[in-house]
Scaffold this active site. Structure first.
Site, PDB file in Angstrom:
ATOM      1  N   GLY A 109       0.432  -0.708   0.158  1.00  0.00           N
ATOM      2  CA  GLY A 109       0.096   0.330  -0.423  1.00  0.00           C
ATOM      3  C   GLY A 109       0.502   1.068   0.162  1.00  0.00           C
ATOM      4  CD  GLN A 154       3.438   5.845   3.141  1.00  0.00           C
ATOM      5  OE1 GLN A 154       2.841   5.088   2.576  1.00  0.00           O
ATOM      6  NE2 GLN A 154       4.551   5.339   3.420  1.00  0.00           N
ATOM      7  CG  HIS A 162      -0.004   1.026   7.063  1.00  0.00           C
ATOM      8  ND1 HIS A 162       0.580  -0.208   7.528  1.00  0.00           N
ATOM      9  CD2 HIS A 162       1.076   2.209   6.439  1.00  0.00           C
ATOM     10  CE1 HIS A 162       2.201   0.623   7.245  1.00  0.00           C
ATOM     11  NE2 HIS A 162       1.781   1.724   6.807  1.00  0.00           N
ATOM     12  CG  HIS A 204       0.419   6.777   5.517  1.00  0.00           C
ATOM     13  ND1 HIS A 204       1.425   7.256   6.351  1.00  0.00           N
ATOM     14  CD2 HIS A 204       0.517   5.392   5.238  1.00  0.00           C
ATOM     15  CE1 HIS A 204       2.592   6.056   6.587  1.00  0.00           C
ATOM     16  NE2 HIS A 204       2.013   4.787   5.846  1.00  0.00           N
TER      17      HIS A 204
HETATM   18 ZN    ZN Z   1       2.774   2.875   5.439  1.00  0.00          ZN
END
Ligand code: ZN
Length: 187
Positions: A46, A51, A137, A141
């Site tokens: 993922g 990110q 998860h 983020h």
């Molecule tokens: Zn991550």
């Protein structure tokens, strides 16, 4: 499109709250393509937009194994609308190269989001599956929450971070999760 640089733990946009997407425009479909290209290039399960330095509520997941056809799922403006059960498992993150640690997660989640065409969909992932954990998860983020904030044992996590030359735990970010703790104690 392009493989983008994945930001590492310590960089600011990983701790910022991301903004809702107002329209699934060309800019967003390009972003999704970059996320997929980058995730596949890094062999990730993922990847969330923050990110790659874009603080918008978008992430992608693909839990297919290497011998299967690709099965990307795109989540835009996701909301976890149901969660239950608890599980502890090892987790990693492309922003924390090589560092794995045990974290607490819900076993079952139901999530509502928009797809790449801007259509709303609801999906369910159960039994602490890779998909169930990946949804939590990646969704985190978008709120500047990282997997280490859910760690089972802060001393283990601390030493893992140190071993891989990553910045230390941020004690003020550690989450209190009484609901999960309760579930884990009951089982
Ligand atoms: Zn991550």
């Amino acid at each position: 499109m392009a493989v983008r640089k994945v930001l590492k733990y310590g960089e600011k946009s990983l701790r910022e709250k991301s903004k809702e997407v107002h329209k699934v425009s060309r800019k967003i479909t390009d972003l999704v393509q970059d996320l997929l290209d980058t995730m596949y290039a890094q062999n990730g399960v993922g990847l969330a937009a923050p990110q790659i330095g874009v603080n918008l509520r978008v992430f992608v997941i693909d839990v297919s194994s290497n011998d299967e056809p690709l099965r990307p799922i795109v989540f835009i403006n996701p909301k976890i609308i149901k969660k239950s059960g608890a599980i502890v498992s090892e987790e990693g993150c492309l922003s924390f190269p090589e560092a794995y640690t045990k974290v607490k997660r819900y076993k079952n989640v139901m999530v509502k989001a928009l797809d790449i065409h801007g259509h709303s969909f609801v999906t369910e992932a159960n039994d602490g599956s890779l998909l169930a954990r990946a949804i939590q998860h990646e969704n985190d983020h978008l709120d500047g929450i990282l997997f280490i904030d859910h760690c089972m044992n802060r001393f283990d996590t601390e030493s893992t971070l140190e071993k891989f030359n990553l910045p230390p735990l941020e004690a003020d970010k550690l989450l209190e999760e009484p609901e999960l703790e309760q579930e884990l104690n009951d089982n």
